[in-house]
Design an enzyme around this catalytic site. Sequence first.
Site, PDB file in Angstrom:
ATOM      1  N   GLY A   1     -11.780  -0.499  17.565  1.00 47.66           N
ATOM      2  CA  GLY A   1     -12.156  -1.484  18.569  1.00 47.66           C
ATOM      3  C   GLY A   1     -11.726  -2.887  18.184  1.00 47.66           C
TER       4      GLY A   1
ATOM      5  N   GLU B   1       7.798  -0.863  11.688  1.00 51.65           N
ATOM      6  CA  GLU B   1       6.572  -1.680  11.540  1.00 51.65           C
ATOM      7  C   GLU B   1       6.936  -3.093  11.109  1.00 51.65           C
ATOM      8  OE1 GLU B   1       4.980  -2.877   8.697  1.00 51.65           O
ATOM      9  OE2 GLU B   1       6.007  -1.898   7.044  1.00 51.65           O
ATOM     10  N   GLY B   2       6.132  -4.052  11.562  1.00 56.06           N
ATOM     11  CA  GLY B   2       6.532  -5.447  11.440  1.00 56.06           C
ATOM     12  C   GLY B   2       6.098  -6.179  10.191  1.00 56.06           C
TER      13      GLY B   2
ATOM     14  N   CYS C   1       0.826  -1.214   0.000  1.00 49.83           N
ATOM     15  CA  CYS C   1       0.000   0.000   0.000  1.00 49.83           C
ATOM     16  C   CYS C   1       0.857   1.260   0.000  1.00 49.83           C
ATOM     17  CB  CYS C   1      -0.936   0.003   1.203  1.00 49.83           C
ATOM     18  SG  CYS C   1      -0.094  -0.122   2.787  1.00 49.83           S
TER      19      CYS C   1
ATOM     20  N   GLU D   1     -13.291  -0.337  13.408  1.00 46.27           N
ATOM     21  CA  GLU D   1     -11.906  -0.695  13.088  1.00 46.27           C
ATOM     22  C   GLU D   1     -10.990  -0.577  14.304  1.00 46.27           C
ATOM     23  OE1 GLU D   1      -8.314   0.643  10.029  1.00 46.27           O
ATOM     24  OE2 GLU D   1     -10.310   1.530   9.837  1.00 46.27           O
TER      25      GLU D   1
END
EC number: 1.2.1.70
Length: 426
Positions: free
Chosen positions: A194, A114-115, A50, A192
């Site tokens: 939650g 970020e993983g 993305c 999203e």
Amino acid sequence: MNIISVGVNHKTAPIEIRERISLSEVQAKEFLSDIISSGIAQEAMVLSTCNRTELYVVPGMSEVTGHYLKEYLISYKNAEKEVRPEHFFNRFYCNTARHLFEVSSATDSLVLGEGQILGQVKNAYRIAVEEQSAGILLTRLCHTAFSVAKKVKTRTRIMEGAVSVSYAAVELAQKIFSNLSMKKILLVGAGETGELAAKHMFQKNARNIVITNRTMSKAEALAEELGTNQVLPFETFRDNLHEFDIIITAVSTKDYVLKAPDMHQSMQKRRLKPVIILDLGLPRNVDPEIRSLQNMFLKDIDDLKHIIDKNLEMRRSELPKVQEIIDEELVGFGQWINTLKVRPTIVDLQSKFLEIKEKELERYRHKVSDEELRRMERLSDRILKKILHHPIKMLKSPVDTADNIPSKVNLVRNIFDLEEQNQLKQ
């Protein structure tokens, strides 16, 4: 042998450009097949997520440059009206390797550390292997990138600490209640945010999660996905507040869904047992007056962002360690590239001396016994090994820069007349 990377990412192009140039897995396979079969590339890989679409290419023709690949991808996507070469970056040779190492170790990501990106790089390599577009160079490059990412993860803290609101909330809850599996949790809101919070809780071994939402079907769907199957009607969930040790709110609302009188009554029923409330809503879901209640710990988005900022600062402080690992691996990769450049000369050198050995032994084949001939072969092999040791060692020497290699190769080829060796092969 050169390797080029070109592409668009969050640093070079806005999202509408990245969307326009992105490639699905099916499209990536078709693109790889196209540039390999047409001779544009000897090797190629597509990394499309993305936030980035990047090509890694070993050119198959002299005219294949970074600009050529940019124009080719733009044309392939019929994006000439929207996308320009200026939206792309270019990298060559070792800078391509450095870029992929930084991407794989998540130092080039939109969210530092970020993983997910390593898995995406591995998937891009898998596709290249399946399409038979990953040769010796890309294979070595990718496996070195995987090694870099592993070392970065184990030797640094760049992937530690929550950097999203939902994950920060869960980490905070775990710090206060170390064993989440023993706590009962209420999630107010199944959107999203939650959903992410619930899934992070589940990953931290929380299993007693009850969900309430204005639309009951959404609450039931999330509860089923988590395997808890525990829901409460939104209209009456306040009647059960006293049952919960952790309450997470993530709803869109103008009014507070939890007010001070609600929680005061709940705390009376709990006999003042501590409660954590994590307000992930914007606007806030929880009355800030609740902070004044005894044993009631309320954290909102501002509190969590403070935690996130500290974690990001910690991750940024690890960048010099990451660069040391990348620099170390880059040296090794560069040395390996240099051995590729001298390999044909080493092969020619060995072939020439092997041919001389075979010719000389052939002269004695019918003059000595088989046993004597075998001894002569073993002796000549040992002599050849010693004669060739120094020139081969000199060719492989890691201290030389890429600029020195052609002159060194030419020297060896001239001394041992290896051009004649090539002509004989042809």
